[in-house]
Design a protein around this motif. Structure first.
Motif, PDB file in Angstrom:
ATOM      1  N   VAL A   7      82.830  36.529  29.483  1.00 55.20           N
ATOM      2  CA  VAL A   7      82.944  37.852  30.106  1.00 55.20           C
ATOM      3  C   VAL A   7      83.255  38.852  29.007  1.00 55.20           C
ATOM      4  CG1 VAL A   7      84.163  39.268  31.798  1.00 55.20           C
ATOM      5  CG2 VAL A   7      83.814  36.830  32.244  1.00 55.20           C
ATOM      6  N   VAL A   8      82.355  39.806  28.798  1.00 57.99           N
ATOM      7  CA  VAL A   8      82.610  40.805  27.757  1.00 57.99           C
ATOM      8  C   VAL A   8      83.330  42.004  28.360  1.00 57.99           C
ATOM      9  CG1 VAL A   8      80.936  40.145  26.009  1.00 57.99           C
ATOM     10  CG2 VAL A   8      80.192  41.577  27.895  1.00 57.99           C
ATOM     11  N   ALA A   9      84.504  42.272  27.797  1.00 57.17           N
ATOM     12  CA  ALA A   9      85.385  43.302  28.342  1.00 57.17           C
ATOM     13  C   ALA A   9      86.006  44.130  27.224  1.00 57.17           C
ATOM     14  CB  ALA A   9      86.491  42.631  29.172  1.00 57.17           C
ATOM     15  N   ALA A  10      85.343  44.156  26.072  1.00 51.07           N
ATOM     16  CA  ALA A  10      85.963  44.779  24.900  1.00 51.07           C
ATOM     17  C   ALA A  10      85.548  46.232  24.685  1.00 51.07           C
ATOM     18  CB  ALA A  10      85.659  43.959  23.648  1.00 51.07           C
ATOM     19  N   GLY A  11      84.750  46.784  25.590  1.00 50.63           N
ATOM     20  CA  GLY A  11      84.310  48.167  25.423  1.00 50.63           C
ATOM     21  C   GLY A  11      85.424  49.154  25.747  1.00 50.63           C
ATOM     22  N   SER A  12      85.252  50.387  25.300  1.00 52.11           N
ATOM     23  CA  SER A  12      86.279  51.398  25.543  1.00 52.11           C
ATOM     24  C   SER A  12      86.055  52.146  26.856  1.00 52.11           C
ATOM     25  CB  SER A  12      86.287  52.396  24.389  1.00 52.11           C
ATOM     26  OG  SER A  12      85.033  53.056  24.347  1.00 52.11           O
ATOM     27  N   GLY A  13      84.806  52.180  27.304  1.00 55.28           N
ATOM     28  CA  GLY A  13      84.517  52.919  28.529  1.00 55.28           C
ATOM     29  C   GLY A  13      84.487  54.412  28.304  1.00 55.28           C
ATOM     30  N   SER A  14      83.838  54.844  27.226  1.00 54.73           N
ATOM     31  CA  SER A  14      83.852  56.272  26.898  1.00 54.73           C
ATOM     32  C   SER A  14      83.198  57.121  27.993  1.00 54.73           C
ATOM     33  CB  SER A  14      83.176  56.510  25.546  1.00 54.73           C
ATOM     34  OG  SER A  14      81.897  55.930  25.529  1.00 54.73           O
ATOM     35  N   ARG A  15      82.168  56.598  28.632  1.00 54.89           N
ATOM     36  CA  ARG A  15      81.507  57.393  29.672  1.00 54.89           C
ATOM     37  C   ARG A  15      82.329  57.470  30.951  1.00 54.89           C
ATOM     38  NH1 ARG A  15      75.827  54.411  29.116  1.00 54.89           N
ATOM     39  NH2 ARG A  15      77.296  52.747  28.597  1.00 54.89           N
ATOM     40  N   LEU A  16      83.184  56.482  31.179  1.00 53.81           N
ATOM     41  CA  LEU A  16      84.070  56.553  32.343  1.00 53.81           C
ATOM     42  C   LEU A  16      85.202  57.536  32.064  1.00 53.81           C
ATOM     43  CD1 LEU A  16      84.444  55.357  35.158  1.00 53.81           C
ATOM     44  CD2 LEU A  16      85.899  53.585  34.145  1.00 53.81           C
ATOM     45  N   GLY A  74      87.070  41.455  20.707  1.00 55.19           N
ATOM     46  CA  GLY A  74      85.670  41.874  20.638  1.00 55.19           C
ATOM     47  C   GLY A  74      85.342  42.610  19.359  1.00 55.19           C
ATOM     48  N   GLY A  75      84.100  43.099  19.275  1.00 50.63           N
ATOM     49  CA  GLY A  75      83.633  43.824  18.099  1.00 50.63           C
ATOM     50  C   GLY A  75      83.204  45.232  18.458  1.00 50.63           C
ATOM     51  N   ASP A  76      82.597  45.920  17.483  1.00 52.17           N
ATOM     52  CA  ASP A  76      82.244  47.326  17.661  1.00 52.17           C
ATOM     53  C   ASP A  76      81.170  47.541  18.728  1.00 52.17           C
ATOM     54  OD1 ASP A  76      84.053  48.043  15.775  1.00 52.17           O
ATOM     55  OD2 ASP A  76      82.595  48.229  14.148  1.00 52.17           O
ATOM     56  N   GLU A  77      80.147  46.694  18.725  1.00 52.74           N
ATOM     57  CA  GLU A  77      79.049  46.814  19.692  1.00 52.74           C
ATOM     58  C   GLU A  77      79.138  45.653  20.667  1.00 52.74           C
ATOM     59  OE1 GLU A  77      76.870  49.270  19.677  1.00 52.74           O
ATOM     60  OE2 GLU A  77      77.596  50.150  17.802  1.00 52.74           O
ATOM     61  N   ARG A  78      78.494  45.839  21.830  1.00 55.54           N
ATOM     62  CA  ARG A  78      78.490  44.768  22.816  1.00 55.54           C
ATOM     63  C   ARG A  78      77.990  43.464  22.198  1.00 55.54           C
ATOM     64  NH1 ARG A  78      75.539  41.930  26.253  1.00 55.54           N
ATOM     65  NH2 ARG A  78      76.276  41.501  28.368  1.00 55.54           N
ATOM     66  N   SER A  79      76.913  43.530  21.425  1.00 53.65           N
ATOM     67  CA  SER A  79      76.389  42.277  20.848  1.00 53.65           C
ATOM     68  C   SER A  79      77.397  41.612  19.917  1.00 53.65           C
ATOM     69  CB  SER A  79      75.086  42.470  20.076  1.00 53.65           C
ATOM     70  OG  SER A  79      74.506  43.689  20.283  1.00 53.65           O
ATOM     71  N   ASP A 100      79.091  41.100  32.137  1.00 50.70           N
ATOM     72  CA  ASP A 100      79.821  42.341  31.866  1.00 50.70           C
ATOM     73  C   ASP A 100      81.022  42.462  32.802  1.00 50.70           C
ATOM     74  OD1 ASP A 100      77.874  43.277  30.057  1.00 50.70           O
ATOM     75  OD2 ASP A 100      76.735  44.284  31.658  1.00 50.70           O
ATOM     76  N   ALA A 101      82.215  42.654  32.228  1.00 47.22           N
ATOM     77  CA  ALA A 101      83.378  42.942  33.076  1.00 47.22           C
ATOM     78  C   ALA A 101      83.158  44.228  33.869  1.00 47.22           C
ATOM     79  CB  ALA A 101      84.626  43.073  32.218  1.00 47.22           C
ATOM     80  N   ALA A 102      82.254  45.076  33.390  1.00 42.30           N
ATOM     81  CA  ALA A 102      81.974  46.345  34.065  1.00 42.30           C
ATOM     82  C   ALA A 102      81.154  46.159  35.345  1.00 42.30           C
ATOM     83  CB  ALA A 102      81.246  47.285  33.107  1.00 42.30           C
TER      84      ALA A 102
HETATM   85  N1  CTP Z   1      81.473  45.656  25.708  1.00 47.44           N
HETATM   86  C1  CTP Z   1      82.152  44.836  24.815  1.00 47.44           C
HETATM   87  N2  CTP Z   1      82.275  45.214  23.499  1.00 47.44           N
HETATM   88  C2  CTP Z   1      81.764  46.380  23.063  1.00 47.44           C
HETATM   89  C3  CTP Z   1      81.059  47.224  23.955  1.00 47.44           C
HETATM   90  C4  CTP Z   1      80.931  46.831  25.280  1.00 47.44           C
HETATM   91  O1  CTP Z   1      82.643  43.777  25.211  1.00 47.44           O
HETATM   92  N3  CTP Z   1      81.930  46.714  21.785  1.00 47.44           N
HETATM   93  C5  CTP Z   1      81.372  45.267  27.127  1.00 47.44           C
HETATM   94  C6  CTP Z   1      82.068  46.275  28.030  1.00 47.44           C
HETATM   95  O2  CTP Z   1      83.465  45.983  28.090  1.00 47.44           O
HETATM   96  C7  CTP Z   1      81.328  46.101  29.329  1.00 47.44           C
HETATM   97  C8  CTP Z   1      79.944  45.616  28.919  1.00 47.44           C
HETATM   98  O3  CTP Z   1      80.040  45.262  27.542  1.00 47.44           O
HETATM   99  O4  CTP Z   1      81.931  45.130  30.176  1.00 47.44           O
HETATM  100  C9  CTP Z   1      78.883  46.680  29.155  1.00 47.44           C
HETATM  101  O5  CTP Z   1      79.096  47.775  28.283  1.00 47.44           O
HETATM  102  P1  CTP Z   1      79.284  49.292  28.753  1.00 47.44           P
HETATM  103  O6  CTP Z   1      79.112  49.431  30.207  1.00 47.44           O
HETATM  104  O7  CTP Z   1      78.496  50.143  27.823  1.00 47.44           O
HETATM  105  O8  CTP Z   1      80.871  49.478  28.501  1.00 47.44           O
HETATM  106  P2  CTP Z   1      81.564  50.378  27.403  1.00 47.44           P
HETATM  107  O9  CTP Z   1      80.868  50.203  26.100  1.00 47.44           O
HETATM  108  O10 CTP Z   1      83.010  50.063  27.467  1.00 47.44           O
HETATM  109  O11 CTP Z   1      81.346  51.840  27.992  1.00 47.44           O
HETATM  110  P3  CTP Z   1      80.772  53.134  27.198  1.00 47.44           P
HETATM  111  O12 CTP Z   1      79.439  52.709  26.630  1.00 47.44           O
HETATM  112  O13 CTP Z   1      80.686  54.183  28.243  1.00 47.44           O
HETATM  113  O14 CTP Z   1      81.795  53.439  26.122  1.00 47.44           O
END
Ligand code: CTP
Ligand code: MG
Length: 235
Positions: A7-16, A74-79, A100-102
């Motif tokens: 489960v990838v949950a490391a994003g910041s959620g900038s758009r939220l 997690g890292g900088d990008e989802r990948s 995606d945790a989202a």
């Molecule tokens: N994700 C992650 N690591 C990152 C970027 C994203 O684990 N560096 C995860 C997010 O936590 C999310 C999923 O990938 O569960 C889908 O990404 P997205 O909806 O784009 O989430 P965010 O990157 O957090 O949101 P935003 O792009 O608005 O900042």
């Protein structure tokens, strides 16, 4: 059956635009991440759960979900985050789900279809939905170039499922490459077909404040599927 779920949950959620990472924003009083963990933990096929979280949150997550759940930063990008999650997956797992945790409200039937396709021999499978709106190609100045044939277009969701060797090899063949979905990496760097199964509207990704409002409307009836509320908010 041996399915590992990442489960990838490391994003910041900038758009939220919340004051905490998106996976910790609450839906019906529960952090988003909790919904996906509950969904995956309820499946007998899922033998390993890996959570990829912002580094600063890993400590509290390990307290909340001790072993056998594995929490990695997690890292900088989802990948990059997926890559780190894959590195923690047991070599004994035959298949890997990446989720995606989202997307907290995935119905069980989507998970059943993805796991079913893997067990039936698909090396890679993604849940998809048709595109309902008419789609246009638009020039930089906003004028329409053409209308795209939407019959062959699909919207892609998670969980996406892979044979472990297939996704590990595809990520290894694509160092530094970033894709917004894992099937994209397998399409480019894996020599296997990627199949599709029906997704679900409820499996939509929470990206904007509007998405969160929509999810709140849908979440109430689904709360029954979560463990009892022990007050954990992730805050
Ligand atoms: N994700 C992650 N690591 C990152 C970027 C994203 O684990 N560096 C995860 C997010 O936590 C999310 C999923 O990938 O569960 C889908 O990404 P997205 O909806 O784009 O989430 P965010 O990157 O957090 O949101 P935003 O792009 O608005 O900042
Ligand atoms: Mg993002």
């Amino acid at each position: 059956v041996s399915v590992a779920a990442v489960v990838v949950a490391a994003g910041s959620g900038s758009r939220l635009g919340h004051d905490r990472p998106k996976a910790f924003v609450e839906l019906a009083g529960r952090p988003l991440l909790e919904w996906s963990i509950a969904l995956l933990q309820a499946r007998p096929e899922v033998s390993q759960l890996v959570v990829v979280a912002p580094e600063a949150e890993c400590g509290q997550l390990r307290q909340r979900w001790p072993a056998p759940v594995i929490t990695v930063p997690g890292g900088d990008e989802r990948s990059d985050s997926v890559r780190r999650g894959l590195a923690a997956v047991s070599a004994e797992a035959e298949w890997v789900l990446v989720h995606d945790a989202a997307r907290p409200l995935v119905p069980e039937h989507v998970l059943t279809a993805v796991i079913g396709a893997l067990r039936a021999g698909a090396p890679a499978v993604v849940p998809v939905l048709p595109v309902v709106d008419t789609v246009k190609l638009v020039a930089a100045d906003g004028t329409i170039r053409s209308t795209v044939d939407r019959d062959s277009l699909r919207r892609v969701q998670t969980p996406q499922g892979f044979r472990r060797d297939v996704i590990v090899a595809a990520y290894a063949a694509a160092p530094g490459v970033t894709h917004t979905d894992d099937a994209g990496i397998v399409e480019s760097y894996g020599a296997v077909p990627v199949s599709t199964v029906p997704g679900a509207e409820e499996a939509f990704k929470i990206t904007t404040p509007h998405d969160l409002r929509l999810a709140e409307l849908l979440a109430g009836p689904r709360l029954a599927g979560l463990p009892a509320d022990d007050g954990w908010t992730g805050a």
